[in-house]
Design a protein around this motif. Structure first.
Motif, mmCIF file in Angstrom:
data_model
loop_
_atom_site.group_PDB
_atom_site.id
_atom_site.type_symbol
_atom_site.label_atom_id
_atom_site.label_comp_id
_atom_site.label_asym_id
_atom_site.label_seq_id
_atom_site.Cartn_x
_atom_site.Cartn_y
_atom_site.Cartn_z
ATOM 1 N N VAL A 1 -33.416 -4.246 58.629
ATOM 2 C CA VAL A 1 -31.973 -4.438 58.694
ATOM 3 C C VAL A 1 -31.324 -3.536 57.656
ATOM 4 N N VAL A 2 -30.319 -2.780 58.075
ATOM 5 C CA VAL A 2 -29.588 -1.914 57.156
ATOM 6 C C VAL A 2 -28.103 -2.122 57.360
ATOM 7 N N THR A 3 -27.332 -1.801 56.345
ATOM 8 C CA THR A 3 -25.878 -1.846 56.439
ATOM 9 C C THR A 3 -25.336 -0.444 56.237
ATOM 10 N N ILE A 4 -24.482 -0.012 57.165
ATOM 11 C CA ILE A 4 -23.899 1.319 57.115
ATOM 12 C C ILE A 4 -22.398 1.204 56.896
ATOM 13 N N ASN A 5 -21.897 1.936 55.927
ATOM 14 C CA ASN A 5 -20.467 1.994 55.678
ATOM 15 C C ASN A 5 -19.888 3.224 56.375
ATOM 16 N N ALA A 6 -18.907 2.988 57.234
ATOM 17 C CA ALA A 6 -18.219 4.068 57.937
ATOM 18 C C ALA A 6 -16.931 4.388 57.189
ATOM 19 N N ARG A 7 -16.710 5.665 56.913
ATOM 20 C CA ARG A 7 -15.537 6.067 56.141
ATOM 21 C C ARG A 7 -14.762 7.139 56.894
ATOM 22 N N GLN A 8 -13.462 6.856 57.101
ATOM 23 C CA GLN A 8 -12.535 7.848 57.679
ATOM 24 C C GLN A 8 -13.037 8.405 59.009
ATOM 25 N N ILE A 9 -13.449 7.504 59.912
ATOM 26 C CA ILE A 9 -13.907 7.908 61.231
ATOM 27 C C ILE A 9 -12.696 8.202 62.115
ATOM 28 N N GLU A 10 -12.690 9.354 62.768
ATOM 29 C CA GLU A 10 -11.597 9.726 63.667
ATOM 30 C C GLU A 10 -11.715 8.939 64.977
ATOM 31 N N LEU A 11 -10.659 8.209 65.335
ATOM 32 C CA LEU A 11 -10.700 7.400 66.553
ATOM 33 C C LEU A 11 -10.937 8.249 67.800
ATOM 34 N N ALA A 12 -10.352 9.428 67.850
ATOM 35 C CA ALA A 12 -10.520 10.282 69.024
ATOM 36 C C ALA A 12 -11.989 10.609 69.246
ATOM 37 N N GLU A 13 -12.714 10.913 68.169
ATOM 38 C CA GLU A 13 -14.125 11.254 68.290
ATOM 39 C C GLU A 13 -14.976 10.014 68.525
ATOM 40 N N LEU A 14 -14.564 8.864 67.967
ATOM 41 C CA LEU A 14 -15.302 7.622 68.193
ATOM 42 C C LEU A 14 -15.208 7.186 69.647
ATOM 43 N N VAL A 15 -14.027 7.327 70.249
ATOM 44 C CA VAL A 15 -13.853 7.004 71.661
ATOM 45 C C VAL A 15 -14.813 7.830 72.514
ATOM 46 N N ASP A 16 -14.952 9.112 72.181
ATOM 47 C CA ASP A 16 -15.884 9.969 72.908
ATOM 48 C C ASP A 16 -17.328 9.510 72.706
ATOM 49 N N ALA A 17 -17.684 9.182 71.457
ATOM 50 C CA ALA A 17 -19.063 8.788 71.152
ATOM 51 C C ALA A 17 -19.452 7.502 71.867
ATOM 52 N N LEU A 18 -18.496 6.566 72.008
ATOM 53 C CA LEU A 18 -18.770 5.292 72.672
ATOM 54 C C LEU A 18 -18.532 5.346 74.172
ATOM 55 N N SER A 19 -18.071 6.508 74.671
ATOM 56 C CA SER A 19 -17.824 6.704 76.111
ATOM 57 C C SER A 19 -16.895 5.634 76.681
ATOM 58 N N LEU A 20 -15.790 5.352 75.966
ATOM 59 C CA LEU A 20 -14.827 4.366 76.448
ATOM 60 C C LEU A 20 -13.951 5.008 77.522
ATOM 61 N N PRO A 21 -13.923 4.436 78.721
ATOM 62 C CA PRO A 21 -13.171 5.072 79.806
ATOM 63 C C PRO A 21 -11.665 4.868 79.672
ATOM 64 N N ASP A 22 -10.896 5.855 80.135
ATOM 65 C CA ASP A 22 -9.434 5.750 80.269
ATOM 66 C C ASP A 22 -8.723 5.488 78.942
ATOM 67 N N VAL A 23 -9.318 5.898 77.828
ATOM 68 C CA VAL A 23 -8.736 5.639 76.506
ATOM 69 C C VAL A 23 -8.620 6.946 75.730
ATOM 70 N N GLN A 24 -7.460 7.152 75.112
ATOM 71 C CA GLN A 24 -7.266 8.219 74.132
ATOM 72 C C GLN A 24 -6.723 7.571 72.863
ATOM 73 N N ALA A 25 -7.077 8.116 71.706
ATOM 74 C CA ALA A 25 -6.642 7.495 70.453
ATOM 75 C C ALA A 25 -6.545 8.540 69.356
ATOM 76 N N SER A 26 -5.728 8.226 68.344
ATOM 77 C CA SER A 26 -5.657 9.041 67.141
ATOM 78 C C SER A 26 -5.548 8.111 65.945
ATOM 79 N N GLY A 27 -5.848 8.639 64.769
ATOM 80 C CA GLY A 27 -5.887 7.824 63.559
ATOM 81 C C GLY A 27 -7.310 7.738 63.049
ATOM 82 N N THR A 28 -7.491 7.103 61.901
ATOM 83 C CA THR A 28 -8.821 6.956 61.312
ATOM 84 C C THR A 28 -9.115 5.493 61.019
#
Length: 206
Positions: free
Chosen positions: A81-108
């Motif tokens: 078990v590990v814990t990962i801290n995510a810092r300043q992740i771009e929502l636009a790139e996260l949406v792509d990484a998670l393959s969320l359909p019909d969604v666009q986003a901006s912000g961190t």
């Protein structure tokens, strides 16, 4: 996951006991536990060939960084078990990484990913990412917008607002297996200036 391109030198303080001093460091070109991560750095100490102290582990990801908290790792163990801290992740790139359909986003967003690595699976345990103070935008253009428009005027207004939504609060929950099913939940507060005079809407979506 699959690992490629590990480079570096390891110094052993006891070669028979397979023990090193602290501060050993390698770079990792690519690792894929379900989402591909590139160009990471790992600092560690090996203890008796059976365990490792993970001192730091950092990868660039989606415009920000993923940083593993220091922990004791069982080498060739059944699970860890590990814990990962995510810092300043771009929502636009996260949406792509998670393959969320019909969604666009901006912000961190920033937050914490508790992970259990078991066999060939990487299981996210109730991760929570929270939008940073500047807020951002979210655009949802899926079929649910059109379906909602024919059911109820208030529901229709809410889904229409999501076509171009400026959020003040965004909390993103992620739970599930990276190589299986994932549940993404969303707590959202904000407005669309074209809907109801810019009145606030609050959403809880999964």
């Amino acid at each position: 996951g699959a690992i490629e391109g590990v480079t570096g030198s390891i110094t052993f303080s006891d070669i028979l006991a397979l023990t090193t001093p602290p501060g050993q460091q390698v770079t990792i070109k690519q690792i894929n536990p379900g989402i591909q991560l590139d160009n990471g750095t790992l600092a560690f100490q090996i203890l008796g060939g059976r365990e490792a102290n993970i001192e730091t582990a950092v990868w660039p990801f989606a415009g920000g960084t993923l940083e593993v908290e220091p922990n004791r790792w069982t080498i060739a163990g059944v699970s860890d078990v590990v814990t990962i801290n995510a810092r300043q992740i771009e929502l636009a790139e996260l949406v792509d990484a998670l393959s969320l359909p019909d969604v666009q986003a901006s912000g961190t967003v920033s937050g914490t990913f508790p992970l259990e690595l078991r066999g060939g699976s990487t299981i996210i345990k109730n991760a929570l990412l929270v939008a940073d103070a500047k807020g951002g935008t979210l655009k949802y253009t899926g079929e649910a917008v059109n379906q909602a428009a024919s059911t109820d005027q208030t529901v229709s207004a809410a889904f229409t607002a999501l076509r171009d939504f400026s959020f003040k609060v965004l909390e993103l929950g992620i739970d599930g297996n990276l190589v299986g099913d994932i549940v993404v939940s969303l707590n959202l507060l904000g407005f669309n200036p074209e809907v109801l005079g810019g009145a606030d809407f609050k959403f809880n979506i999964a």
